[in-house]
Design an enzyme around this catalytic site. Structure first.
Site, PDB file in Angstrom:
ATOM      1  N   GLU A 237     -39.412  43.613  -1.566  1.00 21.20           N
ATOM      2  CA  GLU A 237     -40.353  44.485  -0.863  1.00 21.20           C
ATOM      3  C   GLU A 237     -40.649  45.666  -1.773  1.00 21.20           C
ATOM      4  O   GLU A 237     -39.788  46.511  -2.017  1.00 21.20           O
ATOM      5  CB  GLU A 237     -39.796  44.970   0.471  1.00 21.20           C
TER       6      GLU A 237
ATOM      7  N   HIS B 132     -29.677  44.895 -12.190  1.00 24.54           N
ATOM      8  CA  HIS B 132     -30.841  44.040 -12.407  1.00 24.54           C
ATOM      9  C   HIS B 132     -31.062  43.120 -11.213  1.00 24.54           C
ATOM     10  O   HIS B 132     -30.198  42.989 -10.345  1.00 24.54           O
ATOM     11  CB  HIS B 132     -30.663  43.196 -13.681  1.00 24.54           C
TER      12      HIS B 132
ATOM     13  N   GLU C 192     -32.768  39.561 -15.032  1.00 23.44           N
ATOM     14  CA  GLU C 192     -32.037  38.581 -15.820  1.00 23.44           C
ATOM     15  C   GLU C 192     -32.633  37.203 -15.540  1.00 23.44           C
ATOM     16  O   GLU C 192     -32.665  36.745 -14.397  1.00 23.44           O
ATOM     17  CB  GLU C 192     -30.549  38.580 -15.455  1.00 23.44           C
TER      18      GLU C 192
ATOM     19  N   ASN D 190     -45.757  54.810  -3.001  1.00 23.79           N
ATOM     20  CA  ASN D 190     -46.100  56.063  -2.352  1.00 23.79           C
ATOM     21  C   ASN D 190     -47.252  56.701  -3.117  1.00 23.79           C
ATOM     22  O   ASN D 190     -47.160  56.907  -4.334  1.00 23.79           O
ATOM     23  CB  ASN D 190     -44.891  57.012  -2.331  1.00 23.79           C
TER      24      ASN D 190
ATOM     25  N   ARG E 283     -39.025  50.985  -5.076  1.00 21.43           N
ATOM     26  CA  ARG E 283     -40.277  51.714  -5.204  1.00 21.43           C
ATOM     27  C   ARG E 283     -40.892  51.500  -6.587  1.00 21.43           C
ATOM     28  O   ARG E 283     -40.168  51.467  -7.591  1.00 21.43           O
ATOM     29  CB  ARG E 283     -40.058  53.203  -4.943  1.00 21.43           C
TER      30      ARG E 283
ATOM     31  N   HIS F 271     -34.412  40.591   2.199  1.00 22.62           N
ATOM     32  CA  HIS F 271     -35.212  41.123   1.102  1.00 22.62           C
ATOM     33  C   HIS F 271     -34.545  42.359   0.516  1.00 22.62           C
ATOM     34  O   HIS F 271     -33.631  42.929   1.110  1.00 22.62           O
ATOM     35  CB  HIS F 271     -36.653  41.453   1.546  1.00 22.62           C
TER      36      HIS F 271
END
Length: 375
Positions: free
Chosen positions: A166, A184, A232, A170, A119, A115
């Protein structure tokens, strides 16, 4: 443990002419490393140590650890130790495993891109965009209010066999600096124009309308998610891995290719030079590009450094032995930022490193990863 971080001023958005492919952009040459990412876990008082341990999978490394010169002791699987230095100043204890044997092991290691971690400022908004516009599935979501962060994993299939994203939120942080180095994510779709129309209908941003890729015939388009991360869209028939690409910019393409081939055991699946737009790309991965997620490295002519921002974090890769993986990385010039070993409580073995451009990757024990998914 920190779960939020200071927000650096965001650079002005890149307004490229519509006919120019984003990969031809030549950004400023400023350079910056950012820190901090949360991870996932269930919430209960008895699981506090487990949450802290899991946090390390996405946590950033303090700058003293990144750039300090004092060597540390790295435990080996056999119980011996070897000194770990910083870039070009490493001393290795004598070992029965020759460098050639080690690199051969790397090529035969059962590795897979698991993965990619980054953020976002509004977790629910991003999940809605990915599921409704890109057709991803929400695989799991965890909120840890005690530590003020939440995670969500999304993709096109189970994590034990598919690449996933993932997302880390926060608490109280609604904006991140993506930097100039991240390029990208790639998603393969059957009809690019249909997906673009859906993105527009949902209020999404299209930065490049559907059309042939530069120097080729594949139909592509570029869109942005709510946080400004570019995707993309590539027109392709049915594929087992629609979430197919992570593109990062590097300052020396040959150096990066050599590093990822030797230290990561990746194959060079393709290389294209585009002198008209002054960039070259290399496709690196663990299997055919049409069936696996790949890493696309882009070199823009004469640009050697990029800012990292504080949004993009790392890629996680599965391995059968984090100790041997760490040793191979050191011997190939990489920087070990987290010594290989088992995390407290959960006993998941990991190690973390930086490539020559400062891009972070985490290697996770394959067996332990499957156990984590089961739990």
């Amino acid at each position: 443990m920190l779960t939020t971080l200071p927000i650096a001023p965001s650079p002005a958005p890149m307004n490229l002419p519509p006919h120019v492919h984003s990969r031809s952009y030549r950004p400023p040459t400023s350079f910056c490393l950012r820190s901090e990412s949360g991870t996932h876990n269930a919430s209960s008082n008895s699981n506090a140590s487990r949450r802290i341990a899991l946090f390390q999978l996405g946590a950033a490394i303090p700058q003293l650890q990144l750039f300090g010169v004092a060597p540390t002791k790295l435990p080996r699987a056999e119980g011996n130790t070897t000194e770990v230095g910083i870039y070009g100043d490493m001393a290795f204890a004598s070992t029965a495993v020759t460098e050639q044997n080690l690199l051969e092991w790397v090529k035969n290691d059962k590795r897979r891109m698991l993965h990619v971690v980054y953020r976002v400022g509004d977790l629910d908004k991003t999940i809605k965009f990915y599921t409704e516009c890109l057709g991803m599935k929400l695989l799991r979501k965890r909120d840890v209010p005690e530590e003020k962060y939440a995670n969500a994993f999304l993709g096109y299939g189970p994590e034990d066999s598919h690449f996933a994203v993932e997302l880390t939120y926060n608490y109280g942080v609604d904006k991140y600096d993506i930097g100039t180095g991240f390029g990208h994510f790639g998603v393969a779709v059957e009809e690019v124009s249909k997906t673009v129309d859906l993105v527009k209908a949902k209020g999404g941003k299209v930065t490049q309308e559907p059309g042939p890729v530069e120097g080729g015939s594949t139909i592509v388009a570029f869109i942005e998610d709510p946080d400004g991360y570019k995707f993309e869209l590539s027109e392709r028939g049915p594929t087992p891995e629609p979430l197919c690409q992570v593109m990062l910019r590097v300052g020396d393409l040959d150096r990066s290719i050599n590093f990822y081939k030797k230290a990561f055991g990746m194959d060079l699946l393709g290389k294209r030079d585009n002198p008209e737009y002054k960039y070259t790309v290399a496709i690196m991965g663990y299997g055919p590009e049409d069936k696996n997620a790949v890493l696309e490295l882009t070199y823009n002519y004469e640009v050697t450094e990029y800012s990292k921002g504080n949004g993009y974090a790392q890629i996680a890769i599965g391995t059968d032995d984090v100790y041997k993986s760490a040793e191979a990385i050191k011997r190939c010039g990489g920087i070990i930022t987290l010594e290989p070993g088992a995390l407290p409580v959960i006993n998941t073995k990991i190690t973390a490193c930086l490539d020559p451009d400062g891009w972070k990757s985490v290697f996770v024990d394959n067996t332990d990863f499957l156990k984590e998914l089961e739990s």
